[in-house]
Design a protein around this motif. Structure first.
Motif, mmCIF file in Angstrom:
data_model
loop_
_atom_site.group_PDB
_atom_site.id
_atom_site.type_symbol
_atom_site.label_atom_id
_atom_site.label_comp_id
_atom_site.label_asym_id
_atom_site.label_seq_id
_atom_site.Cartn_x
_atom_site.Cartn_y
_atom_site.Cartn_z
ATOM 1 N N PHE A 39 0.880 -1.243 0.111
ATOM 2 C CA PHE A 39 -0.140 -0.041 0.110
ATOM 3 C C PHE A 39 0.729 1.356 0.028
ATOM 4 C CE2 PHE A 39 -1.921 -3.453 2.276
ATOM 5 C CZ PHE A 39 -3.431 -3.826 1.834
ATOM 6 N N GLU A 40 0.207 2.319 -0.534
ATOM 7 C CA GLU A 40 0.904 3.564 -0.419
ATOM 8 C C GLU A 40 0.985 4.255 0.860
ATOM 9 O OE1 GLU A 40 2.623 5.096 -2.879
ATOM 10 O OE2 GLU A 40 1.933 3.982 -4.492
ATOM 11 N N THR A 41 -0.071 3.989 1.672
ATOM 12 C CA THR A 41 -0.140 4.409 3.050
ATOM 13 C C THR A 41 -0.313 3.604 4.228
ATOM 14 O OG1 THR A 41 -2.334 5.159 2.762
ATOM 15 C CG2 THR A 41 -0.458 6.856 1.955
ATOM 16 N N TYR A 66 -7.579 -1.958 4.498
ATOM 17 C CA TYR A 66 -7.439 -3.475 3.896
ATOM 18 C C TYR A 66 -7.512 -4.497 5.339
ATOM 19 C CZ TYR A 66 -5.278 -7.746 2.686
ATOM 20 O OH TYR A 66 -4.763 -9.077 2.366
ATOM 21 N N THR A 120 -2.958 4.137 6.122
ATOM 22 C CA THR A 120 -4.335 4.239 6.331
ATOM 23 C C THR A 120 -4.742 3.435 5.339
ATOM 24 O OG1 THR A 120 -4.098 6.160 4.943
ATOM 25 C CG2 THR A 120 -4.320 6.438 7.431
ATOM 26 N N ALA A 121 -4.346 3.382 4.212
ATOM 27 C CA ALA A 121 -4.776 2.204 3.167
ATOM 28 C C ALA A 121 -4.750 0.872 3.564
ATOM 29 C CB ALA A 121 -4.030 2.398 1.854
#
Length: 281
Positions: free
Chosen positions: A154-156, A163, A158-159
């Motif tokens: 993930f980029e972040t 998930y 929070t992402a």
């Protein structure tokens, strides 16, 4: 006492573990599930640390513990049992109370019924049968085989948290927003390119065990420790039939049933207090 992060080496492999409570108090050993880590037990440890020293290792290839050069030699059940025996030996733990979630519960059975029969006084098995490869539903095994070897990136953070909620919400018992954030932060690592992914070796399913290993149901039958089985009522890893067989084989085992899938999070009083009371027996 606050949690301490410690490291020790067992048979050449560095293990990280969270160490809670007074070192002079009776020890509790908590072992996590397949792709999880020892920080999953933070809520339980915070309650038990007033009476016990609570030790929560990351098994090899998880969390901050060392990854294997050859996964076949370190990630199989027999190898992880040896790792836990070595962990207890290195810390001089003669007798322990044990909590195991999923994979950790299976390792606890192997210890209490084989490798450490006289050193585990109380065994809490959280949502796992003696032989999950055969007892879990096909859908459950397919899910594990799909996501464990290929964790997304993930980029972040929070992402990744979104998930984690999608993956576990409805299976884990309920958690607050703060607990979901803690679960994510303790489950994450940065990749070489700066993305975020799960903090485990994707090869953990490549462990190998001997073909002449004892029947796990025979191991369950000979356990002499005090037993507590915690089960999610909708669990597809411990469905009703093997759960009933566990109780028929060990009729004195105590039980706690939680309205969830796989697995109870051991994060609220309704799940923690029965364990605390069980350990006091």
């Amino acid at each position: 006492m606050p949690r301490s992060d410690r490291f020790l080496t067992v048979d050449g492999t560095e293990l990280h573990y969270a160490d809670w409570g007074d070192p002079s108090d009776p020890p509790v050993l908590c072992v996590h599930g397949l792709s999880r880590n020892g920080r999953d037990f933070d809520p339980l440890a915070r309650v038990l640390e007033d009476e016990y020293r609570v030790l929560c290792p990351d098994m090899p290839g998880r969390g901050w513990s060392e990854w294997a050069d050859d996964p076949a030699t370190l990630y199989g059940d027999a190898a992880m049992v040896e790792t836990l025996v070595g962990f207890c030996d290195e810390l001089g733990l003669e007798t322990v109370r044990y909590v195991g979630t999923s994979m950790g519960g299976g390792l606890g059975m192997a210890l209490a019924g084989g490798a450490m029969p006289d050193r585990i006084s109380h065994l809490v098995v959280n949502d796992i049968s003696p032989n999950p490869a055969e007892d879990a539903t096909p859908a459950a095994m397919a899910r594990i085989m799909e996501y464990v070897p290929d964790p997304p990136t993930f980029e972040t953070v929070t992402a990744m948290e979104a998930y984690m909620r999608e993956l576990y919400e409805g299976r884990f018992s309920g958690m607050s927003d703060e607990e979901w954030r803690r679960l994510t932060l303790t489950s994450a690592r940065r990749t070489d390119d700066g993305r975020v992914t799960a903090a485990y070796d994707p090869r953990i399913l490549e462990g190998e065990d001997s073909e002449d290993a004892p029947d796990p149901w025979d191991v369950w039958a000979v356990i002499d420790a005090e037993l507590l089985i915690v089960r999610g009522t909708d669990s597809d890893i411990l469905p009703a039939e093997p759960y009933e067989r566990m109780l028929e084989t060990q009729p004195d085992a105590e039980t706690v049933e939680v309205d969830c899938g796989h697995a109870p999070s051991l994060n609220v009083p309704a799940q923690i207090e029965p364990i605390r009371e069980f350990f006091a027996e």
